[in-house]
Write a protein that holds these residues in place. Structure first.
Motif, PDB file in Angstrom:
ATOM      1  N   VAL B 275      17.539 -17.005   6.943  1.00 30.54           N
ATOM      2  CA  VAL B 275      18.876 -17.516   7.245  1.00 30.54           C
ATOM      3  C   VAL B 275      19.942 -16.677   6.536  1.00 30.54           C
ATOM      4  O   VAL B 275      20.954 -16.310   7.141  1.00 30.54           O
ATOM      5  CB  VAL B 275      18.975 -19.013   6.856  1.00 30.54           C
ATOM      6  CG1 VAL B 275      20.396 -19.510   6.964  1.00 30.54           C
ATOM      7  CG2 VAL B 275      18.061 -19.846   7.741  1.00 30.54           C
ATOM      8  N   THR B 276      19.708 -16.332   5.267  1.00 30.63           N
ATOM      9  CA  THR B 276      20.662 -15.507   4.526  1.00 30.63           C
ATOM     10  C   THR B 276      20.912 -14.191   5.253  1.00 30.63           C
ATOM     11  O   THR B 276      22.056 -13.777   5.441  1.00 30.63           O
ATOM     12  CB  THR B 276      20.127 -15.213   3.114  1.00 30.63           C
ATOM     13  OG1 THR B 276      19.974 -16.447   2.429  1.00 30.63           O
ATOM     14  CG2 THR B 276      21.063 -14.312   2.334  1.00 30.63           C
ATOM     15  N   GLU B 279      22.792 -14.782   8.660  1.00 27.09           N
ATOM     16  CA  GLU B 279      24.201 -15.147   8.460  1.00 27.09           C
ATOM     17  C   GLU B 279      25.034 -13.930   8.066  1.00 27.09           C
ATOM     18  O   GLU B 279      26.112 -13.691   8.612  1.00 27.09           O
ATOM     19  CB  GLU B 279      24.319 -16.209   7.365  1.00 27.09           C
ATOM     20  CG  GLU B 279      23.985 -17.607   7.857  1.00 27.09           C
ATOM     21  CD  GLU B 279      24.112 -18.658   6.764  1.00 27.09           C
ATOM     22  OE1 GLU B 279      23.695 -19.780   7.024  1.00 27.09           O
ATOM     23  OE2 GLU B 279      24.610 -18.335   5.665  1.00 27.09           O
ATOM     24  N   ALA B 280      24.512 -13.158   7.124  1.00 27.66           N
ATOM     25  CA  ALA B 280      25.259 -11.979   6.674  1.00 27.66           C
ATOM     26  C   ALA B 280      25.426 -10.984   7.817  1.00 27.66           C
ATOM     27  O   ALA B 280      26.491 -10.391   8.009  1.00 27.66           O
ATOM     28  CB  ALA B 280      24.537 -11.327   5.502  1.00 27.66           C
ATOM     29  N   PHE B 281      24.361 -10.827   8.606  1.00 25.31           N
ATOM     30  CA  PHE B 281      24.395  -9.901   9.734  1.00 25.31           C
ATOM     31  C   PHE B 281      25.461 -10.333  10.751  1.00 25.31           C
ATOM     32  O   PHE B 281      26.264  -9.516  11.225  1.00 25.31           O
ATOM     33  CB  PHE B 281      23.012  -9.860  10.382  1.00 25.31           C
ATOM     34  CG  PHE B 281      22.870  -8.859  11.485  1.00 25.31           C
ATOM     35  CD1 PHE B 281      22.985  -7.507  11.232  1.00 25.31           C
ATOM     36  CD2 PHE B 281      22.604  -9.267  12.784  1.00 25.31           C
ATOM     37  CE1 PHE B 281      22.848  -6.576  12.244  1.00 25.31           C
ATOM     38  CE2 PHE B 281      22.455  -8.348  13.801  1.00 25.31           C
ATOM     39  CZ  PHE B 281      22.578  -7.006  13.534  1.00 25.31           C
ATOM     40  N   GLU B 283      28.088 -12.126  10.216  1.00 26.17           N
ATOM     41  CA  GLU B 283      29.449 -11.962   9.711  1.00 26.17           C
ATOM     42  C   GLU B 283      29.888 -10.514   9.721  1.00 26.17           C
ATOM     43  O   GLU B 283      31.050 -10.207   9.964  1.00 26.17           O
ATOM     44  CB  GLU B 283      29.539 -12.540   8.308  1.00 26.17           C
ATOM     45  CG  GLU B 283      29.719 -14.037   8.421  1.00 26.17           C
ATOM     46  CD  GLU B 283      29.735 -14.704   7.089  1.00 26.17           C
ATOM     47  OE1 GLU B 283      30.639 -14.395   6.311  1.00 26.17           O
ATOM     48  OE2 GLU B 283      28.838 -15.500   6.841  1.00 26.17           O
ATOM     49  N   ILE B 284      28.919  -9.625   9.472  1.00 30.67           N
ATOM     50  CA  ILE B 284      29.250  -8.203   9.524  1.00 30.67           C
ATOM     51  C   ILE B 284      29.675  -7.835  10.948  1.00 30.67           C
ATOM     52  O   ILE B 284      30.669  -7.133  11.154  1.00 30.67           O
ATOM     53  CB  ILE B 284      28.053  -7.368   9.032  1.00 30.67           C
ATOM     54  CG1 ILE B 284      28.023  -7.423   7.510  1.00 30.67           C
ATOM     55  CG2 ILE B 284      28.129  -5.942   9.528  1.00 30.67           C
ATOM     56  CD1 ILE B 284      26.803  -6.845   6.884  1.00 30.67           C
ATOM     57  N   ILE B 295      33.740 -17.508  10.679  1.00 28.85           N
ATOM     58  CA  ILE B 295      33.813 -18.951  10.467  1.00 28.85           C
ATOM     59  C   ILE B 295      33.487 -19.225   9.011  1.00 28.85           C
ATOM     60  O   ILE B 295      32.408 -18.879   8.549  1.00 28.85           O
ATOM     61  CB  ILE B 295      32.796 -19.678  11.365  1.00 28.85           C
ATOM     62  CG1 ILE B 295      32.977 -19.258  12.810  1.00 28.85           C
ATOM     63  CG2 ILE B 295      32.883 -21.188  11.192  1.00 28.85           C
ATOM     64  CD1 ILE B 295      31.754 -19.376  13.651  1.00 28.85           C
ATOM     65  N   THR B 296      34.403 -19.808   8.291  1.00 29.35           N
ATOM     66  CA  THR B 296      34.073 -20.158   6.917  1.00 29.35           C
ATOM     67  C   THR B 296      33.387 -21.508   6.932  1.00 29.35           C
ATOM     68  O   THR B 296      33.754 -22.383   7.692  1.00 29.35           O
ATOM     69  CB  THR B 296      35.324 -20.208   6.027  1.00 29.35           C
ATOM     70  OG1 THR B 296      36.380 -20.751   6.776  1.00 29.35           O
ATOM     71  CG2 THR B 296      35.709 -18.849   5.512  1.00 29.35           C
ATOM     72  N   ASN B 297      32.430 -21.616   6.047  1.00 30.47           N
ATOM     73  CA  ASN B 297      31.619 -22.813   5.887  1.00 30.47           C
ATOM     74  C   ASN B 297      30.731 -23.129   7.086  1.00 30.47           C
ATOM     75  O   ASN B 297      31.129 -23.100   8.202  1.00 30.47           O
ATOM     76  CB  ASN B 297      32.496 -24.040   5.625  1.00 30.47           C
ATOM     77  CG  ASN B 297      31.795 -24.957   4.666  1.00 30.47           C
ATOM     78  OD1 ASN B 297      30.561 -24.890   4.552  1.00 30.47           O
ATOM     79  ND2 ASN B 297      32.530 -25.764   3.963  1.00 30.47           N
TER      80      ASN B 297
END
Lengths: 319, 297
Positions: B275-276, B279-281, B283-284, B295-297
């Motif tokens: 998941v980490t 999620e990072a991918f 957002e990049i 999207i924050t949160n």
């Protein structure tokens, strides 16, 4: 009253917290061991920050790290964000020209590439934790050297012994054999630092372009021996930022500030947090053959969060 | 006589075809249920921990079938489309089953070597003396072989999810990955969105790839790349062919400045690490390609 934002980074080995003011200056930072009890670590951290800074008003909270979700539920975080983004956010604030972030923590290591302050690529170690902080610590304990002095030993040596860096088990047996050949502790430690860097470059960075400015963050950045080994291998300057230990927490605080400025209110529980009894319980759901391990978080014996099920039936009926 | 079909590996490609083929021939069949933790745990008992996850899973399905059927259908796919091979484990799974499940059931393991139709034709004649019935059953069942999917809806940002069908369509393996992408606001596209002609194309680098499913993955990567905002390549730990093709795709994606992420899967039960990374991918991609606020949160 000083307005401040709180960032909390709960990692596998350590828990970090920072308070920043409206101008993104770090007011205070703290670092303590998670010791496998994240809830207690978070409480202790918040207590520390409050006791020493009575005159502050927390306007927003962000959590990050591998226990970000649990930490977020407990403190009432406004932003829960993964550690890759928070590290990048903090790094590009202090060093807008940074292109590469090397981050080595307790159990994982990552590389983050930035362009114009925006993360464009990243990689994390996959199936193996060789060459991370917990391994270095284990070796320091074995040699009877305090981890803080480990790096200075490496700098004393003019050359390094060759140590296998691909696997912690092999590295350890290599170190023992070299010591038994009569090679000095300093040379072995320098060899170990080189091995960690070699391992990082071949299994994490994997040929990704490492361009200056290079920042070195995370707990292992405290080790000047590893920093020097990176500089030797990359043939460029490696900068360890002033707040290298808490960069993730700083990034989380920045994101919390951004969020609260847009949304105007915080979900932060406040100092009351310290008097609340938090508990986590797990149970194995036997409704199908997947036997999911469901984790429940209780606040004063009232359930506040539930996750870990594959089908979503427990997390959907989240109170 | 009851024939068991393990819901694993090639089932996710040919399963429906086989089920309908056997039904038309009035053969009793049992298909094992979708993979679950118990099936995987059982599978682990039969095989070395160094083998890839899908093979561990099929052993679990064979274990599930062992007391319920007299025969297990496990074709040996060697060569397809003329000179293209499946991976060594796919070829060897019949031998693994024969050794590890000796005496538990009999194997029906026709060899597929550029003779997909005829191998099934001869197989059919084991259940009926009427060749016309077999021919009819094959014709009826073959409508289930088509697998091209309609193009995904426009609008939402897309992730090209590259992996073998037995990883993507096994819900136990892919659920967390697909759900995390969806929660981040992305639509998933897979190689099944590419029509068969392009999927098996031999243009460019694809002609050098002699593994049938890796060639498909590469073609999907090559032709679908312009339609996706990022590529996620799921590799089973220890997969030899994938590790080679993935590196080539990674280099090409870098040259075309498309975000590309490799996700290596094994027996992990905690989804935190996956998941980490996802999620990072995401957002990049959001930050650099779409210029939309994450999207924050």
């Amino acid at each position: 009253m000083l307005k401040a934002y709180l960032g909390i980074d709960v990692g596998s080995i350590s828990t970090k917290g920072v308070l920043i003011d409206e101008n993104r200056e770090v007011i205070r930072s703290s670092y303590l061991r998670t010791l496998g009890r994240p809830i207690e670590a978070i409480k202790k951290l918040v207590a520390e920050l409050f006791n020493e800074n009575k005159n502050i008003e927390i306007k927003g909270v962000g959590t990050t790290g591998s226990a970000r979700r649990l930490a977020g539920v407990i403190v009432g975080a406004d932003v829960i964000k993964n550690e890759i983004i928070t590290h990048a956010v903090a790094a590009s604030h202090f060093y807008p020209e940074a292109r590469t972030i090397i981050e080595i923590g307790g159990q994982d290591s990552k590389i983050i590439l930035l362009k114009d302050g925006v993360p464009i690529d990243f990689a994390m170690n996959t199936v193996c934790a060789a060459g991370t902080g917990s391994f270095l610590e284990h070796q320091a304990t074995r040699l009877g050297i305090p981890i803080e002095e480990f790096g200075t030993y490496a700098l004393k040596a003019t050359s390094g012994a060759t140590i296998a860096g691909r696997c912690t088990v092999f590295a350890e047996s290599d170190m023992i054999h070299k010591a038994q050949l009569g090679i000095s502790v300093e040379e072995i430690i320098r060899g170990l630092c080189d091995a960690i860097v070699r391992n990082y470059l071949s299994t994490v960075a994997k040929g990704k372009p490492i361009e200056p400015l290079v920042l070195f963050q995370g707990g292992v950045a405290a080790n000047i021996g590893v920093k020097a080994a990176f500089e030797r291998a990359l043939r460029m300057q490696v900068i360890v930022p002033r707040y290298f230990l808490v960069m993730g927490a700083i990034g989380a605080a920045f994101l919390a500030q951004d969020y609260v400025q847009k949304n105007l209110s915080t979900k932060f529980v406040g100092p009351a947090l310290l008097d609340i009894n938090f508990q986590t319980k797990t149970f194995e759901c036997h409704d199908c053959a997947n036997f999911c391990e469901v984790v429940e978080t209780y606040k004063n014996s009232q359930i506040i969060d539930r996750y870990g099920d594959r089908c979503g039936k427990w997390s959907e009926i989240n109170p | 006589m009851t024939i068991g079909i393990p819901r694993a590996l090639l089932y996710y490609r040919y399963g429906e075809f086989w089920v309908h083929f056997f039904k038309k021939l009035d053969v009793d069949i049992v298909v094992s249920p979708p993979t679950n933790k118990k099936i995987l745990d059982q599978g682990l008992k039969y095989i070395s921990s160094e083998i890839c996850l899908p093979v561990k899973i099929i052993c679990g399905h064979l274990d599930w079938l062992k007391n319920k059927v007299t025969h297990v259908f496990l074709p040996r796919f060697v060569e397809l489309n003329g000179g293209l091979y499946t991976c060594p484990k796919m070829i060897g799974i019949v031998d693994i089953a024969r050794l590890r499940f000796a005496g538990q059931f009999q194997l029906i393991a026709p060899k597929i070597k550029n003779n997909f139709y005829w191998a099934h034709f001869w197989l059919g004649l084991r259940f009926t003396k009427n060749p016309l019935k077999v021919k009819w059953a094959l014709k009826e069942a073959s409508t289930y072989l088509k697998h091209t999917q309609p193009p995904p809806p426009n609008g939402k940002p897309k992730i090209l999810l590259l992996s073998h069908f037995y990883n993507i369509y096994d819900d136990y393996i892919s659920r967390t990955i697909i759900n995390t992408f969806k929660n981040q606001g992305f639509t998933i596209i897979t190689k099944e969105h590419l029509d068969n002609k392009l999927l098996t194309s031999t243009k460019g680098f694809a002609k050098n790839i002699r593994w049938v499913y890796e060639r498909e993955l590469y073609n999907a990567f090559y032709y679908l790349l312009p339609h996706a905002q990022g590529v996620c390549n799921i590799i089973s730990f220890g997969c030899g062919p994938d590790s080679l093709i993935s590196e080539i795709m990674l280099k090409e994606a870098q040259a075309r400045t498309k975000p590309f992420m490799q996700l290596i899967i094994d027996e992990h039960t905690s989804p935190t690490g996956l998941v980490t990374r996802i999620e990072a991918f995401c957002e990049i991609i959001k930050k650099q390609c779409l210029n939309i606020a994450p999207i924050t949160n």
